[in-house]
Scaffold this active site. Structure first.
Site, PDB file in Angstrom:
ATOM      1  N   TYR A 133      93.058  -7.564  70.805  1.00  0.00           N
ATOM      2  CA  TYR A 133      92.067  -7.380  71.881  1.00  0.00           C
ATOM      3  C   TYR A 133      90.964  -8.434  71.759  1.00  0.00           C
ATOM      4  O   TYR A 133      90.549  -9.053  72.748  1.00  0.00           O
ATOM      5  CB  TYR A 133      91.481  -5.969  71.766  1.00  0.00           C
ATOM      6  CG  TYR A 133      90.359  -5.664  72.711  1.00  0.00           C
ATOM      7  CD1 TYR A 133      90.613  -5.370  74.043  1.00  0.00           C
ATOM      8  CD2 TYR A 133      89.030  -5.638  72.274  1.00  0.00           C
ATOM      9  CE1 TYR A 133      89.576  -5.068  74.921  1.00  0.00           C
ATOM     10  CE2 TYR A 133      87.994  -5.335  73.141  1.00  0.00           C
ATOM     11  CZ  TYR A 133      88.270  -5.048  74.468  1.00  0.00           C
ATOM     12  OH  TYR A 133      87.247  -4.751  75.330  1.00  0.00           O
ATOM     13  N   HIS A 180      87.559   6.244  72.441  1.00  0.00           N
ATOM     14  CA  HIS A 180      86.578   5.823  71.443  1.00  0.00           C
ATOM     15  C   HIS A 180      85.977   7.060  70.774  1.00  0.00           C
ATOM     16  O   HIS A 180      86.228   8.189  71.190  1.00  0.00           O
ATOM     17  CB  HIS A 180      85.475   4.996  72.127  1.00  0.00           C
ATOM     18  CG  HIS A 180      85.943   3.653  72.562  1.00  0.00           C
ATOM     19  ND1 HIS A 180      86.224   3.358  73.869  1.00  0.00           N
ATOM     20  CD2 HIS A 180      86.195   2.530  71.857  1.00  0.00           C
ATOM     21  CE1 HIS A 180      86.628   2.105  73.949  1.00  0.00           C
ATOM     22  NE2 HIS A 180      86.620   1.572  72.745  1.00  0.00           N
ATOM     23  N   ARG A 232      77.792   2.279  63.844  1.00  0.00           N
ATOM     24  CA  ARG A 232      78.041   1.743  65.178  1.00  0.00           C
ATOM     25  C   ARG A 232      76.759   1.823  66.015  1.00  0.00           C
ATOM     26  O   ARG A 232      75.961   2.745  65.870  1.00  0.00           O
ATOM     27  CB  ARG A 232      79.123   2.548  65.910  1.00  0.00           C
ATOM     28  CG  ARG A 232      80.518   2.419  65.321  1.00  0.00           C
ATOM     29  CD  ARG A 232      81.140   1.063  65.578  1.00  0.00           C
ATOM     30  NE  ARG A 232      82.498   0.970  65.052  1.00  0.00           N
ATOM     31  CZ  ARG A 232      82.802   0.622  63.801  1.00  0.00           C
ATOM     32  NH1 ARG A 232      81.848   0.315  62.936  1.00  0.00           N
ATOM     33  NH2 ARG A 232      84.060   0.545  63.397  1.00  0.00           N
ATOM     34  N   VAL A 245      82.827   1.395  83.283  1.00  0.00           N
ATOM     35  CA  VAL A 245      81.841   0.316  83.416  1.00  0.00           C
ATOM     36  C   VAL A 245      81.716  -0.143  84.868  1.00  0.00           C
ATOM     37  O   VAL A 245      80.615  -0.218  85.416  1.00  0.00           O
ATOM     38  CB  VAL A 245      82.222  -0.874  82.502  1.00  0.00           C
ATOM     39  CG1 VAL A 245      81.355  -2.077  82.790  1.00  0.00           C
ATOM     40  CG2 VAL A 245      82.110  -0.470  81.042  1.00  0.00           C
ATOM     41  N   ASN A 282      79.248  -1.031  71.746  1.00  0.00           N
ATOM     42  CA  ASN A 282      80.114   0.130  72.049  1.00  0.00           C
ATOM     43  C   ASN A 282      79.464   0.962  73.164  1.00  0.00           C
ATOM     44  O   ASN A 282      78.304   1.353  73.032  1.00  0.00           O
ATOM     45  CB  ASN A 282      80.271   1.015  70.811  1.00  0.00           C
ATOM     46  CG  ASN A 282      81.219   0.424  69.780  1.00  0.00           C
ATOM     47  OD1 ASN A 282      81.286  -0.794  69.610  1.00  0.00           O
ATOM     48  ND2 ASN A 282      81.956   1.275  69.106  1.00  0.00           N
ATOM     49  N   PRO A 314      78.769  -6.626  75.585  1.00  0.00           N
ATOM     50  CA  PRO A 314      78.240  -5.270  75.407  1.00  0.00           C
ATOM     51  C   PRO A 314      78.604  -4.688  74.044  1.00  0.00           C
ATOM     52  O   PRO A 314      79.660  -4.978  73.502  1.00  0.00           O
ATOM     53  CB  PRO A 314      78.943  -4.458  76.499  1.00  0.00           C
ATOM     54  CG  PRO A 314      79.701  -5.423  77.336  1.00  0.00           C
ATOM     55  CD  PRO A 314      79.898  -6.660  76.515  1.00  0.00           C
ATOM     56  N   SER A 326      82.996  -7.950  74.365  1.00  0.00           N
ATOM     57  CA  SER A 326      82.774  -6.729  73.581  1.00  0.00           C
ATOM     58  C   SER A 326      82.282  -7.126  72.190  1.00  0.00           C
ATOM     59  O   SER A 326      82.714  -8.152  71.648  1.00  0.00           O
ATOM     60  CB  SER A 326      84.088  -5.974  73.450  1.00  0.00           C
ATOM     61  OG  SER A 326      83.990  -5.019  72.425  1.00  0.00           O
ATOM     62  N   SER A 327      81.430  -6.294  71.606  1.00  0.00           N
ATOM     63  CA  SER A 327      80.867  -6.646  70.287  1.00  0.00           C
ATOM     64  C   SER A 327      81.938  -6.712  69.196  1.00  0.00           C
ATOM     65  O   SER A 327      81.715  -7.306  68.148  1.00  0.00           O
ATOM     66  CB  SER A 327      79.786  -5.644  69.886  1.00  0.00           C
ATOM     67  OG  SER A 327      80.335  -4.348  69.746  1.00  0.00           O
ATOM     68  N   CYS A 328      83.124  -6.125  69.451  1.00  0.00           N
ATOM     69  CA  CYS A 328      84.152  -6.131  68.400  1.00  0.00           C
ATOM     70  C   CYS A 328      84.851  -7.477  68.295  1.00  0.00           C
ATOM     71  O   CYS A 328      85.747  -7.639  67.481  1.00  0.00           O
ATOM     72  CB  CYS A 328      85.161  -5.020  68.630  1.00  0.00           C
ATOM     73  SG  CYS A 328      86.158  -5.330  70.063  1.00  0.00           S
ATOM     74  N   LYS A 383      89.722 -11.312  74.403  1.00  0.00           N
ATOM     75  CA  LYS A 383      88.352 -11.357  74.929  1.00  0.00           C
ATOM     76  C   LYS A 383      87.672 -12.686  74.592  1.00  0.00           C
ATOM     77  O   LYS A 383      86.903 -13.218  75.397  1.00  0.00           O
ATOM     78  CB  LYS A 383      87.539 -10.175  74.385  1.00  0.00           C
ATOM     79  CG  LYS A 383      87.870  -8.856  75.065  1.00  0.00           C
ATOM     80  CD  LYS A 383      87.269  -8.829  76.474  1.00  0.00           C
ATOM     81  CE  LYS A 383      87.565  -7.563  77.224  1.00  0.00           C
ATOM     82  NZ  LYS A 383      87.059  -7.583  78.610  1.00  0.00           N
ATOM     83  N   ASP A 434      88.898   3.008  59.284  1.00  0.00           N
ATOM     84  CA  ASP A 434      87.440   2.952  59.511  1.00  0.00           C
ATOM     85  C   ASP A 434      87.078   1.836  60.489  1.00  0.00           C
ATOM     86  O   ASP A 434      86.068   1.902  61.176  1.00  0.00           O
ATOM     87  CB  ASP A 434      86.726   2.633  58.183  1.00  0.00           C
ATOM     88  CG  ASP A 434      86.270   3.879  57.458  1.00  0.00           C
ATOM     89  OD1 ASP A 434      86.238   4.962  58.088  1.00  0.00           O
ATOM     90  OD2 ASP A 434      85.940   3.769  56.260  1.00  0.00           O
TER      91      ASP A 434
HETATM   92  O1  GFB Z   1      85.039   4.172  68.705  1.00  0.00           O
HETATM   93  P1  GFB Z   1      86.142   3.751  67.800  1.00  0.00           P
HETATM   94  O2  GFB Z   1      87.497   4.245  68.136  1.00  0.00           O
HETATM   95  O3  GFB Z   1      86.232   2.202  67.729  1.00  0.00           O
HETATM   96  O4  GFB Z   1      85.822   4.269  66.317  1.00  0.00           O
HETATM   97  P2  GFB Z   1      85.634   0.950  66.920  1.00  0.00           P
HETATM   98  C1  GFB Z   1      84.564   4.122  65.714  1.00  0.00           C
HETATM   99  C2  GFB Z   1      84.553   4.771  64.336  1.00  0.00           C
HETATM  100  O5  GFB Z   1      84.617   6.207  64.498  1.00  0.00           O
HETATM  101  C3  GFB Z   1      85.726   4.401  63.433  1.00  0.00           C
HETATM  102  C4  GFB Z   1      85.583   6.738  63.618  1.00  0.00           C
HETATM  103  O6  GFB Z   1      85.254   4.233  62.107  1.00  0.00           O
HETATM  104  C5  GFB Z   1      86.631   5.632  63.527  1.00  0.00           C
HETATM  105  O7  GFB Z   1      87.459   5.798  62.380  1.00  0.00           O
HETATM  106  N1  GFB Z   1      86.102   8.023  64.138  1.00  0.00           N
HETATM  107  C6  GFB Z   1      85.945   9.226  63.532  1.00  0.00           C
HETATM  108  C7  GFB Z   1      86.834   8.202  65.258  1.00  0.00           C
HETATM  109  N2  GFB Z   1      86.607  10.171  64.217  1.00  0.00           N
HETATM  110  C8  GFB Z   1      87.159   9.567  65.306  1.00  0.00           C
HETATM  111  C9  GFB Z   1      87.966  10.058  66.372  1.00  0.00           C
HETATM  112  O8  GFB Z   1      88.295  11.232  66.491  1.00  0.00           O
HETATM  113  N3  GFB Z   1      88.335   9.142  67.323  1.00  0.00           N
HETATM  114  C10 GFB Z   1      87.962   7.815  67.242  1.00  0.00           C
HETATM  115  N4  GFB Z   1      88.358   6.984  68.219  1.00  0.00           N
HETATM  116  N5  GFB Z   1      87.238   7.332  66.212  1.00  0.00           N
HETATM  117  C11 GFB Z   1      86.786  -0.239  68.897  1.00  0.00           C
HETATM  118  C12 GFB Z   1      87.717  -1.392  69.039  1.00  0.00           C
HETATM  119  O9  GFB Z   1      86.477  -0.199  67.556  1.00  0.00           O
HETATM  120  O10 GFB Z   1      85.585  -0.394  69.609  1.00  0.00           O
HETATM  121  C13 GFB Z   1      87.846  -1.856  70.400  1.00  0.00           C
HETATM  122  O11 GFB Z   1      88.965  -1.073  68.452  1.00  0.00           O
HETATM  123  C14 GFB Z   1      86.566  -1.855  71.220  1.00  0.00           C
HETATM  124  O12 GFB Z   1      88.424  -3.113  70.406  1.00  0.00           O
HETATM  125  C15 GFB Z   1      85.648  -0.705  70.910  1.00  0.00           C
HETATM  126  O13 GFB Z   1      85.881  -3.037  71.051  1.00  0.00           O
HETATM  127  C16 GFB Z   1      84.257  -0.906  71.466  1.00  0.00           C
HETATM  128  O14 GFB Z   1      84.170   0.790  67.158  1.00  0.00           O
HETATM  129  O15 GFB Z   1      86.017   1.010  65.487  1.00  0.00           O
END
Ligand code: GFB
Length: 319
Positions: free
Chosen positions: A138, A181, A211, A17, A167, A165, A109-111, A142, A278
């Site tokens: 987290y 992510h 998302r 960023v 994701n 912001p 962050s939107s989370c 924030k 999830d």
């Molecule tokens: O991007 P992500 O890790 O974060 O995961 P969040 C988004 C979705 O993708 C979840 C699925 O439902 C995951 O289970 N997913 C599927 C995967 N396969 C994968 C993989 O191989 N890797 C990952 N990482 N995910 C985060 C927050 O939440 O978002 C943080 O924990 C932060 O605090 C960030 O705010 C923007 O969107 O779920």
């Protein structure tokens, strides 16, 4: 002194960023940017932050430094995510106040919105319900950052405010499979499966969460737009503490996986590992406030994913 000659400190300038914000500012003629790597300045250390502000006296601060990660990193490194983020925000915002920084923008962050917030999520929904467990530490940190900015405005009239912001993804993202992510993880998984001719790729969770994604150059453009067009007073007068930055559209993880699979050119199957979380079922933000001010995203998900994959290929080839 013109606005564009003012000294701007980008905290977190080495990250995805911060480096996009720096690039966007330079493209618009800002010529007095201050950057420090995390090795040069440890933002968790109050004494270091204090002496940096004393020496540099920036006029503007973009606070994009943070410890960030995907769903598993947030869930496992719970202490690091809350402690590091609280310390960074508290140190930088207090030093900005003490050294009379004219304007500070903090990135949330939107989370940090409640897990089951009505969709699309309006700015007003912050602190209206329980948080998602996987990223609660987290999110609490924030939220503290957002409230620090608001409180310094209310008590001391500082022009400090927050942006929220959605994701983000793009070049310089973290492609480590344990801590990244979903987008960088999927790019890497499909790419490696293609080169190793694996029959299937295993994704996490059920594939059903939705998302919203924004390419990091769009985020940077919105931050600079708000630097030029928003003040703490204008924002807090609307009884909100921050403004959403997003695309206003979302996609199911399974759909996202198919788009990335297509871009990478992988022909095998996709399976889901239900033992992985999830997270929040959906987090689509309402971006009508930002749109009404005159800013809208320009980089489509497909284009952004192609750019990110190109960057990943160059990086992995060591170009
Ligand atoms: O991007 P992500 O890790 O974060 O995961 P969040 C988004 C979705 O993708 C979840 C699925 O439902 C995951 O289970 N997913 C599927 C995967 N396969 C994968 C993989 O191989 N890797 C990952 N990482 N995910 C985060 C927050 O939440 O978002 C943080 O924990 C932060 O605090 C960030 O705010 C923007 O969107 O779920």
């Amino acid at each position: 002194m013109s606005w564009r000659n003012k000294k701007i400190y980008i905290a977190g300038s080495g990250g995805m960023v911060g480096s996009a914000v720096g690039k966007n500012l330079e493209s618009k003629g800002y010529n007095n940017l201050v950057r420090r790597t995390s090795k040069e300045l440890n933002l968790i250390n109050q004494a270091e932050v204090e002496s940096f502000f004393e020496r540099e006296k920036p006029a503007i601060v973009i606070l994009s430094a943070a410890k960030v990660g995907g769903i598993l990193a947030n869930n496992h490194q719970r202490a690091d995510f809350i402690y590091d983020n609280l310390m960074i925000e508290a140190n930088v915002i207090q030093a900005a106040f003490k050294h009379r920084v004219e304007k500070l923008i903090f990135l949330g962050s939107s989370c940090i919105y409640p897990k089951n917030a009505p969709q699309p999520i309006k700015e007003e929904y912050l602190l209206s319900g329980l948080l998602e467990y996987t990223n609660e530490p987290y999110a609490v940190a924030k939220i503290a950052g957002v409230k620090l900015c608001e409180s310094f405005y209310r008590q001391h009239d500082c022009d400090f405010f927050s942006v929220m912001p959605t994701n983000l993804y793009g070049e310089r993202d973290n492609f480590d499979l344990q801590s990244s992510h979903v987008i960088p993880a999927l790019i890497r998984k499909f790419h490696e499966a293609k080169t190793q001719q694996s029959e299937k790729v295993i994704l996490w969770g059920s594939g059903t969460p939705r998302r919203e994604f924004l390419y990091v150059d769009d985020l940077a453009d919105a931050v600079v737009f708000l630097l030029e067009n928003m003040t703490a007073k204008k924002l807090y007068e609307q009884k909100i503490s921050h403004i959403n930055i997003g695309a206003g559209v979302d996609v199911e993880i399974s759909e996202l996986a198919n788009i990335i699979k297509e871009i990478v050119g992988y022909k095998g199957k996709i399976d889901y590992d239900a033992t992985k979380p999830d997270g929040t079922p959906r987090k689509l933000m309402d971006v009508s406030r930002l749109n009404k001010l005159g800013w809208k995203y320009t980089i489509s998900l497909e284009d952004g994913l192609r750019k990110t994959y190109d960057w990943f290929l160059k990086e992995s080839a060591g170009v």
